[in-house]
Design a protein around this motif. Sequence first.
Motif, PDB file in Angstrom:
ATOM      1  N   ALA A 260       0.782  -1.040  -0.075  1.00 15.75           N
ATOM      2  CA  ALA A 260      -0.060  -0.729  -0.238  1.00 15.75           C
ATOM      3  C   ALA A 260       0.549   1.194   0.042  1.00 15.75           C
ATOM      4  O   ALA A 260       0.310   2.464  -0.684  1.00 15.75           O
ATOM      5  N   VAL A 261       1.950   1.169   1.004  1.00 18.54           N
ATOM      6  CA  VAL A 261       2.780   2.326   1.329  1.00 18.54           C
ATOM      7  C   VAL A 261       3.436   2.054  -0.508  1.00 18.54           C
ATOM      8  O   VAL A 261       3.822   3.821  -1.209  1.00 18.54           O
ATOM      9  N   LYS A 262       3.760   1.760  -1.203  1.00 12.81           N
ATOM     10  CA  LYS A 262       4.592   1.155  -2.481  1.00 12.81           C
ATOM     11  C   LYS A 262       3.590   2.091  -3.240  1.00 12.81           C
ATOM     12  O   LYS A 262       4.160   3.290  -4.189  1.00 12.81           O
ATOM     13  N   MET A 263       2.082   1.954  -3.636  1.00 12.11           N
ATOM     14  CA  MET A 263       1.502   2.291  -4.627  1.00 12.11           C
ATOM     15  C   MET A 263       0.871   4.011  -3.819  1.00 12.11           C
ATOM     16  O   MET A 263       0.954   4.292  -5.051  1.00 12.11           O
ATOM     17  N   ILE A 264       0.604   4.604  -3.244  1.00 10.99           N
ATOM     18  CA  ILE A 264       0.408   5.656  -2.464  1.00 10.99           C
ATOM     19  C   ILE A 264       1.276   6.663  -2.856  1.00 10.99           C
ATOM     20  O   ILE A 264       1.760   7.739  -3.418  1.00 10.99           O
ATOM     21  N   LEU A 265       2.824   6.074  -2.630  1.00 12.88           N
ATOM     22  CA  LEU A 265       3.950   7.243  -3.384  1.00 12.88           C
ATOM     23  C   LEU A 265       3.889   6.977  -5.049  1.00 12.88           C
ATOM     24  O   LEU A 265       3.880   7.839  -5.136  1.00 12.88           O
ATOM     25  N   GLN A 266       4.326   5.677  -5.200  1.00 11.48           N
ATOM     26  CA  GLN A 266       3.928   6.472  -6.947  1.00 11.48           C
ATOM     27  C   GLN A 266       2.904   7.078  -6.888  1.00 11.48           C
ATOM     28  O   GLN A 266       3.053   8.010  -8.338  1.00 11.48           O
ATOM     29  N   GLN A 267       1.964   7.422  -6.481  1.00 11.22           N
ATOM     30  CA  GLN A 267       0.779   8.127  -7.135  1.00 11.22           C
ATOM     31  C   GLN A 267       0.630   9.857  -6.608  1.00 11.22           C
ATOM     32  O   GLN A 267       0.436  10.894  -6.691  1.00 11.22           O
ATOM     33  N   MET A 268       1.380   9.981  -5.323  1.00 11.69           N
ATOM     34  CA  MET A 268       1.624  10.544  -5.004  1.00 11.69           C
ATOM     35  C   MET A 268       2.643  11.398  -6.257  1.00 11.69           C
ATOM     36  O   MET A 268       3.152  12.968  -5.643  1.00 11.69           O
ATOM     37  N   GLU A 269       4.284  10.754  -6.506  1.00 11.46           N
ATOM     38  CA  GLU A 269       4.042  11.972  -7.943  1.00 11.46           C
ATOM     39  C   GLU A 269       3.179  12.660  -7.937  1.00 11.46           C
ATOM     40  O   GLU A 269       3.633  13.992  -8.724  1.00 11.46           O
ATOM     41  N   LEU A 270       1.971  12.318  -8.262  1.00 11.15           N
ATOM     42  CA  LEU A 270       1.157  13.107  -9.696  1.00 11.15           C
ATOM     43  C   LEU A 270       0.054  13.923  -9.026  1.00 11.15           C
ATOM     44  O   LEU A 270      -0.572  15.034  -9.489  1.00 11.15           O
ATOM     45  N   ILE A 271      -0.079  13.970  -7.872  1.00 13.97           N
ATOM     46  CA  ILE A 271      -0.587  15.188  -6.672  1.00 13.97           C
ATOM     47  C   ILE A 271       0.517  16.275  -6.290  1.00 13.97           C
ATOM     48  O   ILE A 271       1.163  16.497  -6.140  1.00 13.97           O
ATOM     49  N   THR A 272      -1.124  17.150  -6.599  1.00 15.72           N
ATOM     50  CA  THR A 272      -0.396  18.851  -6.588  1.00 15.72           C
ATOM     51  C   THR A 272      -0.259  19.433  -5.594  1.00 15.72           C
ATOM     52  O   THR A 272       0.436  20.513  -5.099  1.00 15.72           O
ATOM     53  N   SER A 273      -1.306  18.894  -4.289  1.00 12.97           N
ATOM     54  CA  SER A 273      -1.704  19.492  -3.909  1.00 12.97           C
ATOM     55  C   SER A 273      -1.083  18.931  -2.455  1.00 12.97           C
ATOM     56  O   SER A 273      -0.888  17.949  -1.742  1.00 12.97           O
ATOM     57  N   THR A 274      -0.223  20.267  -1.757  1.00  9.78           N
ATOM     58  CA  THR A 274       0.653  20.051  -0.785  1.00  9.78           C
ATOM     59  C   THR A 274      -0.108  19.871   0.559  1.00  9.78           C
ATOM     60  O   THR A 274       1.009  18.336   1.370  1.00  9.78           O
ATOM     61  N   ASP A 275      -0.916  20.508   1.229  1.00 14.16           N
ATOM     62  CA  ASP A 275      -1.626  19.957   2.141  1.00 14.16           C
ATOM     63  C   ASP A 275      -1.805  18.053   2.144  1.00 14.16           C
ATOM     64  O   ASP A 275      -1.703  17.465   2.825  1.00 14.16           O
ATOM     65  N   VAL A 276      -2.359  17.598   0.584  1.00 20.34           N
ATOM     66  CA  VAL A 276      -2.873  16.490   0.126  1.00 20.34           C
ATOM     67  C   VAL A 276      -2.204  15.579   1.094  1.00 20.34           C
ATOM     68  O   VAL A 276      -1.731  14.191   1.619  1.00 20.34           O
ATOM     69  N   VAL A 277      -0.509  15.601   0.375  1.00 14.25           N
ATOM     70  CA  VAL A 277       0.862  14.685   0.676  1.00 14.25           C
ATOM     71  C   VAL A 277       1.150  15.154   1.779  1.00 14.25           C
ATOM     72  O   VAL A 277       1.602  14.179   2.548  1.00 14.25           O
ATOM     73  N   ARG A 278       1.339  16.071   2.409  1.00 19.20           N
ATOM     74  CA  ARG A 278       2.120  16.370   3.758  1.00 19.20           C
ATOM     75  C   ARG A 278       0.927  15.258   4.802  1.00 19.20           C
ATOM     76  O   ARG A 278       0.673  14.569   6.104  1.00 19.20           O
TER      77      ARG A 278
END
Length: 550
Positions: A260-278
């Motif tokens: 799950a962590v691996k999959m989330i990290l991959q998708q985080m590359e496309l997420i632009t919102s800093t709040d969501v990433v945080r």
Amino acid sequence: MSGHDSKYFSTTKKGEIPELKDELNSQYKDKRKDAVKKVIAAMTVGKDVSSLFADVVNCMQTENLELKKLVYLYLINYAKSQPDLAILAVNTFVKDSQDPNPLIRALAVRTMGCIRVDKITEYLCDPLQRCLKDDDPYVRKTASICVAKLYDINAELVEDRGFLDTLKDLISDNNPMVVANAVAALSEIQENSSRPIFEITTHTLSKLLTALNECTEWGQVFILDALSKYKAADAREAENIVERVTPRLQHANCAVVLSAVKMILQQMELITSTDVVRNLCKKMAPPLVTLLSAEPEIQYVALRNINLIVQRRPTILAHEIKVFFCKYNDPIYVKMEKLEIMIKLASDRNIDQVLLEFKEYATEVDVDFVRKAVRAIGRCAIKLERAAERCISVLLELIKIKVNYVVQEAIIVIKDIFRRYPNTYESIIATLCESLDTLDEPEAKASMIWIIGEYAERIDNADELLESFLESFPEEPALVQLQLLTATVKLFLKKPTEGPQQMIQVLSPICDSLVTLFLLLFAHKIKETDFMLFLIYVLYFFQLALVRLV
């Protein structure tokens, strides 16, 4: 076999094979069943019972599921060595693949897939085609894995018979375990194929996310690993996928958490919102920390993954450095991985805590771990400029302990610190020179010689210190010889007096030839930053060569 079946392993009589042959052909079912158990027991302990192949195959015609499983197990083991006799079992396999009992149907197709004999492969296709569309989900999920095994044996046959398309259709199956096994099979096939076989579409994505909440833990691992290769169309889709997967972080199975962590990290590359990433980083930290309370073997796997994670996203565990402090009963391989992660998480905010830990580790009994801890202090100094002075203070404290391998390792890392921060911490050179006589490791000697040559103008007796190494020059390793040559020329350039010049004249004839010496110098000096010094170096030895020729 159950626990009371251990008696079958105790038979060691010389006439065992003939007796087993008679029992396998007995008219009594119980006697035949016991005989097959004895055969499996003998096979398990490594005894060759391949001569009983035909007799065991004759026992396949039975309605007893336990006996059938044992016979199939025997066939998987010996079919490759008896391919001609294995054909005798084909009719029974085909018949069993249409049995009213779904367990027998699945067992038949699974066994045929495990028997890696070309002659049987062609007979597997029709039963496999039927089982892939079976009414029972257990049969379908078993048949899905069998396709991957068949592809490994004969890829062209799988493609020609349309098994890949059937597998892709099974991703839309209403049973989540069938979906998981279809994904597992397609992923395995993709690894063995150079062309795209398994591509997740928007429609497929929805099916996989739906199945994720209902299938078993290992099915979730297969699906998550497949999803990690999917590239979302935009940030919004990536956020939706992550939102569906985030609950898997709370799973009890470590493999599910890491996938799950691996999959989330991959998708985080496309997420632009800093709040969501945080927020995602905050959610991932507790599950990763929890993995470190498991058994050492699981800890090691988790640490290897965490090591990669902190390289990409150090903020995830930036506030959790204490959980990586080594415990006294940690295995050495766990301690080593924790050290690596602590170095990566070290910052100006926590460096004092980290240095206290490293200093403690440097006094332990495991020599390799101590060396690693000392080097870790040096790496922190190179990484954090504002903490470099504190790191050097700790290294000097360790040198004062007078433990030989600690002193030598400290000198090695201090040399790297000098290279990183030139003309900054030279005041400690006098302390280092006090340990000159105790150096016996090539890398430590080379490091000390480099320090003397680099700062020769600041060391009053630099020529005497370097001269002490000249007596053993021919016996020294190449690493030490190269550093000694370099340091001697540096000394001469910085202090062009008679003493350094004589040292160079002593060194030049020691080498086999001027060409060899030149190559040694070139091999070493191309690693230095002072190219002009290298040119002077070459010109000086060229001048020596002319003098010798005259």
